[in-house]
Scaffold this active site. Structure first.
Site, PDB file in Angstrom:
ATOM      1  N   ALA A 249       0.867  -1.180   0.000  1.00 64.64           N
ATOM      2  CA  ALA A 249       0.000   0.000   0.000  1.00 64.64           C
ATOM      3  C   ALA A 249       0.898   1.222   0.000  1.00 64.64           C
ATOM      4  O   ALA A 249       2.109   1.119   0.215  1.00 64.64           O
ATOM      5  CB  ALA A 249      -0.924   0.006   1.220  1.00 64.64           C
ATOM      6  N   ASN A 252      -0.510   7.890   0.251  1.00 62.49           N
ATOM      7  CA  ASN A 252      -0.772   9.161  -0.413  1.00 62.49           C
ATOM      8  C   ASN A 252      -1.792   9.969   0.395  1.00 62.49           C
ATOM      9  O   ASN A 252      -2.856   9.464   0.743  1.00 62.49           O
ATOM     10  CB  ASN A 252      -1.339   8.903  -1.812  1.00 62.49           C
ATOM     11  CG  ASN A 252      -0.621   7.756  -2.491  1.00 62.49           C
ATOM     12  OD1 ASN A 252       0.549   7.829  -2.789  1.00 62.49           O
ATOM     13  ND2 ASN A 252      -1.345   6.655  -2.699  1.00 62.49           N
ATOM     14  N   HIS A 282      -1.727   1.273   9.442  1.00 63.12           N
ATOM     15  CA  HIS A 282      -0.381   1.726   9.061  1.00 63.12           C
ATOM     16  C   HIS A 282      -0.468   2.947   8.148  1.00 63.12           C
ATOM     17  O   HIS A 282       0.162   3.987   8.410  1.00 63.12           O
ATOM     18  CB  HIS A 282       0.332   0.559   8.368  1.00 63.12           C
ATOM     19  CG  HIS A 282       1.670   0.865   7.794  1.00 63.12           C
ATOM     20  ND1 HIS A 282       2.811   0.196   8.167  1.00 63.12           N
ATOM     21  CD2 HIS A 282       2.082   1.745   6.836  1.00 63.12           C
ATOM     22  CE1 HIS A 282       3.850   0.661   7.495  1.00 63.12           C
ATOM     23  NE2 HIS A 282       3.427   1.593   6.664  1.00 63.12           N
ATOM     24  N   GLU A 283      -1.246   2.826   7.091  1.00 64.72           N
ATOM     25  CA  GLU A 283      -1.303   3.915   6.113  1.00 64.72           C
ATOM     26  C   GLU A 283      -1.997   5.145   6.688  1.00 64.72           C
ATOM     27  O   GLU A 283      -1.604   6.278   6.390  1.00 64.72           O
ATOM     28  CB  GLU A 283      -2.002   3.447   4.840  1.00 64.72           C
ATOM     29  CG  GLU A 283      -1.360   2.230   4.175  1.00 64.72           C
ATOM     30  CD  GLU A 283       0.108   2.402   3.843  1.00 64.72           C
ATOM     31  OE1 GLU A 283       0.556   3.554   3.657  1.00 64.72           O
ATOM     32  OE2 GLU A 283       0.823   1.387   3.779  1.00 64.72           O
ATOM     33  N   HIS A 286       0.269   7.267   8.688  1.00 63.91           N
ATOM     34  CA  HIS A 286       1.151   8.065   7.834  1.00 63.91           C
ATOM     35  C   HIS A 286       0.568   9.450   7.541  1.00 63.91           C
ATOM     36  O   HIS A 286       1.322  10.356   7.167  1.00 63.91           O
ATOM     37  CB  HIS A 286       1.370   7.363   6.500  1.00 63.91           C
ATOM     38  CG  HIS A 286       2.533   6.426   6.460  1.00 63.91           C
ATOM     39  ND1 HIS A 286       3.792   6.779   6.876  1.00 63.91           N
ATOM     40  CD2 HIS A 286       2.627   5.142   6.017  1.00 63.91           C
ATOM     41  CE1 HIS A 286       4.620   5.757   6.692  1.00 63.91           C
ATOM     42  NE2 HIS A 286       3.937   4.753   6.185  1.00 63.91           N
ATOM     43  N   GLU A 305       8.362   4.819   8.275  1.00 63.21           N
ATOM     44  CA  GLU A 305       7.975   3.414   8.198  1.00 63.21           C
ATOM     45  C   GLU A 305       7.997   2.687   9.541  1.00 63.21           C
ATOM     46  O   GLU A 305       7.128   1.871   9.815  1.00 63.21           O
ATOM     47  CB  GLU A 305       8.844   2.696   7.172  1.00 63.21           C
ATOM     48  CG  GLU A 305       8.744   3.267   5.774  1.00 63.21           C
ATOM     49  CD  GLU A 305       7.309   3.409   5.267  1.00 63.21           C
ATOM     50  OE1 GLU A 305       6.423   2.673   5.730  1.00 63.21           O
ATOM     51  OE2 GLU A 305       7.079   4.284   4.411  1.00 63.21           O
TER      52      GLU A 305
END
Length: 786
Positions: A249, A252, A282-283, A286, A305
């Site tokens: 993944a 963005n 996780h994403e 971010h 990360e």
């Protein structure tokens, strides 16, 4: 041409107030138009934009057409006066099939076309002209000319057909566009428009999982809204399953892309759900760590990360309700981090900037150190520091650098101010040094003691068990320079780091090791077993597997043990003559006469599918579309059976084609390629090799599928001629781009090599080759010769 750290620093010092107004036209299937209007302020002198291999190029600087120097990568802008400038770069670029640029995909299920710019490190320049570096963040405005029937997705909020609102300042490698006839599920949560999207032929799968995807998304969002003081930084939140994404993944801002393997066709196991929830968390994390605040240069990629990986597993476990996510980390991910930390290529979790001198090198640090070890290191930091102080420091860091860039030193300053502990001293030994410690258990007159081989402070849970492995006690302890004696646990089995809070290998005393080897699966806590399985499996793999796997209650741990046996032993180190007996051990351990737990039955059936030599069983299962115990075959399991039957010589090309017609999808086409390449004949291997190497536009997924069938430890004589051929061809093939180079590296022969073949690899490494491929080959040598 790889951007260097020195060049990036010089350009960042000279430029400011950057903005992009981008127009894309994807209506043609031959190539696409990319028009970027780039505003910037400079201190004066020369600079350059990146744009990769434009087919046509028109440049206008401050209203005047110019013909700048252009080498296919850099557009040179000379003699700029100090102040504001505007450059318009209008180009036509080629679509790609390797995921690095504007990727094009035609769905074999319905013939529909999809395009997507799934960018990342050093890739944005393949979509539009830009200053392609992390610390030149800029707002981006986008319009897209596309088929009016398509859905177009990007970072900003849609303002009209193909038009999007200007984003906040973001790093240009986080820009995304995805266009095609997507099937969508949309809603609003906490005032934020949200959506899940998938290509039209996966509409049934998206609708099947839509309620779960929404629940997990909202649970993660609500959790981050509670723990982060900075509000959600963007105006919308789309999540889209895109075809042929090169990684799991990508974060963005406002529009996260996911690999389609996270939307399985057919059965969705609990492990699938846990993995998907972890990646969603996780994403989303971010959006703060990586998007709101970004690194200055790639040596701090771990700030993205490692934190996101920790948050992904932690939030999936505690907030999204996916119990067992930590088990999967300990069993599936952490062992690979220990492996990576023993290789020559290991590096500190937080390397120095000088150790990442250019973007080519930067592509190699998105590895098990930055993810698996980094995740474990952050968890140890939280355990050692305390969650309250950790979050206080993190929130101060995010607020201080919102929509900007920051370094490790910036984060340490915030954590140091929030805690009375010596955070900088902790960082010196945990983040700035490679390698890992070992926690050793010794005994004197039956009394166990813990000691540390290494230099790092550790805080972890240690547990005690009876000889029959019944739990007795657990406690959280700190271990430093001095041994810790446990007199009240005399005669008991001792397991340090029982809950996986730290990153250290275990060296158990003989009494504990013997008891655990004999009775591992009777340990009641699956998290403790997850810590122990890799440690014990590496010492005596096949006997332990034969003895314990049939009794392991956790499907996650079954799958993890089988994966490690396959990847580390059978595909890398076991001599060809020993492979049939090893596969027989695996098959016997996976055989079952009746398994009431469907999840466990799936894990065992998947192991049997790649290990059995019983062609009659494979045919019987395929004919019935079910195992002998009545477990229906999902597409993944069915293609694994087809692959193995073809590898054993039990299925010819006509039979494989019949299976492909039965599953006329993208996955079916790839499964057929693997099976065709796996057939035990010289012609099958020759056809596979030609398909891998003679088509300059072969996609990453097709190459991967062919390589998976080409190499077989059971077909040593057939594939041996392709080992030197691979070594000769790979460096040239790898120059296509970093993603393709990585795939070529992963296609390293999946069987044990002879001494002469090892020397062939070493000889190849003495010559010039792409950095990414060199890293893969060095690691393969280390894994095979350790």
């Amino acid at each position: 041409m790889s951007l260097t750290l020195d060049e990036a620093r010089a350009r960042a010092a000279a430029l400011s107030e950057i903005s992009y107004d981008l127009a894309l036209d994807v209506t043609s299937t031959d190539d696409f138009r990319s028009r970027a209007v780039i505003g910037f302020t400079t201190t004066g002198g020369g600079t350059f934009l990146e744009l990769h291999r434009a087919r046509t190029l028109d440049v206008v600087l401050d209203g005047t057409p110019i013909t700048p120097a252009y080498d296919g990568v850099r557009i040179v802008l000379d003699d700029l006066a100090p102040g504001k400038h505007e450059v318009i770069v209008d180009a036509r670029l080629s679509y790609v099939t390797d995921g690095e640029g504007l990727h094009t995909f035609t769905d074999p299920a319905d013939g529909e076309r999809y395009v997507g710019g799934y960018l990342g490190l050093d890739i944005t320049q393949r979509l539009f002209a830009c200053f392609d570096q992390l610390d030149l963040k800029a707002p981006i405005t986008l319009t897209v000319a596309a088929d009016p029937a398509w859905t177009v997705l990007s970072n900003g909020v849609p303002t009209g057909p193909g038009a999007f609102a200007t984003t906040p300042p973001i790093a240009c490698d986080l820009f995304v566009v995805a266009a095609g006839p997507f099937h969508s599920v949309r809603w609003e949560h906490a005032g934020v428009p949200m959506g899940w999207h998938a290509r039209r032929s996966l509409a049934a799968e998206l609708d099947r999982d839509a309620a779960e995807l929404r629940r997990v998304t909202e649970a993660c969002y609500d959790h981050f809204a509670r723990v982060f003081t900075e509000p959600f930084p963007f105006d919308s939140y789309d999540q889209v399953f895109v075809p042929e994404l090169n990684w799991g993944a990508q974060e963005n801002p406002g529009c996260v892309t996911f690999n389609e393997f996270m939307l399985p066709r057919g059965r969705v196991t609990d492990d699938d759900r846990r993995r998907r929830a972890m990646v969603i968390a996780h994403e989303m994390s971010h959006m703060w760590f990586g998007d709101l605040v970004s690194p200055v240069w790639w040596e701090d990629a771990w700030l993205n990360e490692s934190f996101a990986d920790y948050m992904g597993f932690e939030v999936a476990e505690t907030a999204a309700g996916c119990t067992g996510t930590r088990v999967s980390f300990e069993a599936l991910h952490k062992p690979g981090a220990y492996d990576a930390d023993r290789r020559r290529s290991t590096h500190p979790v937080a390397p120095d900037s000088a150790d990442v001198p250019d973007t080519a090198t930067a592509t190699t640090i998105f590895d098990e150190i930055s993810y698996g070890k980094g995740n474990a290191t952050v968890r140890q930091l939280v355990t050692w520091l305390g969650e309250d102080d950790f979050l206080t420091g993190v929130n101060a860091h995010l607020t201080a650098h919102r929509f900007g860039n920051a370094t490790l030193q910036d984060l340490l300053a915030a954590l140091d101010a929030a805690s009375p502990r010596d955070v900088r001293g902790w960082a010196d030994v945990w983040l700035r040094r490679s390698g890992h410690d070992t926690i050793r258990v010794t005994r004197s007159d039956g009394v166990p003691a813990l000691s540390r081989v290494g230099v790092r402070p550790h805080r972890f849970t240690v547990s005690a068990y009876t000889a029959e492995l019944e739990p007795v006690a657990s406690r959280l302890i700190d271990l430093g320079d001095e041994p810790l004696v446990l007199p009240d646990w005399s005669g008991l089995v001792v397991v340090p780091n029982a809950n996986g809070e730290t990153f250290a290998r275990l060296d158990l005393d003989q009494q504990s090791r013997d008891a655990l080897t004999e009775g591992l699966t009777t340990v009641p806590d699956p998290l403790v077993r997850a810590v122990l399985w890799p440690e014990l499996l590496d010492r005596d793999p096949l006997p332990l597997l034969a003895r314990q796997l049939p009794h392991e209650p956790s499907p996650t741990l079954i799958g993890a043990a089988l994966t490690r046996i396959r990847n580390r032993l059978i595909h890398r180190t076991l001599p060809a003559a020993a492979v049939p007996d090893a596969l027989a051990v695996v098959a016997a351990a996976c055989a079952t006469t009746g398994e009431p737990d469907e999840q466990r039955a799936v894990a065992l059936a998947r192991g049997l599918a790649w290990s059995t030599a019983d062609t009659a069983l494979l045919r019987r299962w395929l004919s019935a579309n079910a195992t002998d115990q009545g477990l229906t075959l999902d597409p993944e399991l069915r293609w694994a059976l087809v692959h193995r039957l073809a590898e054993l010589g039990g299925l010819d090309a006509a039979g494989i084609e019949a299976e492909r017609r039965r599953d006329d999808t993208a996955d079916g086409a790839l499964g057929a390629l693997t099976a065709l390449a796996a057939r035990p004949s010289e012609s099958a291997k020759a056809e596979a090799w030609a398909a891998m190497t003679e088509d300059p536009g072969v996609s990453v997924r097709r190459f991967r599928a062919l390589a998976a069938g080409l190499w077989s430890p059971s077909q040593r004589e057939l594939v041996a001629p392709y080992i030197p051929a691979y070594l000769a061809a790979a460096p040239t093939l790898a120059r296509r781009g970093s993603a393709f180079a990585a795939e070529i590296g992963r296609a390293f022969p999946a069987l044990a090599l002879t001494d002469q073949e090892h020397e062939g690899v070493r000889e190849a490494l003495r010559h010039d080759m792409p950095t990414v491929l060199r890293r893969h080959w060095d690691d393969e040598l280390d894994d095979r010769t350790a």
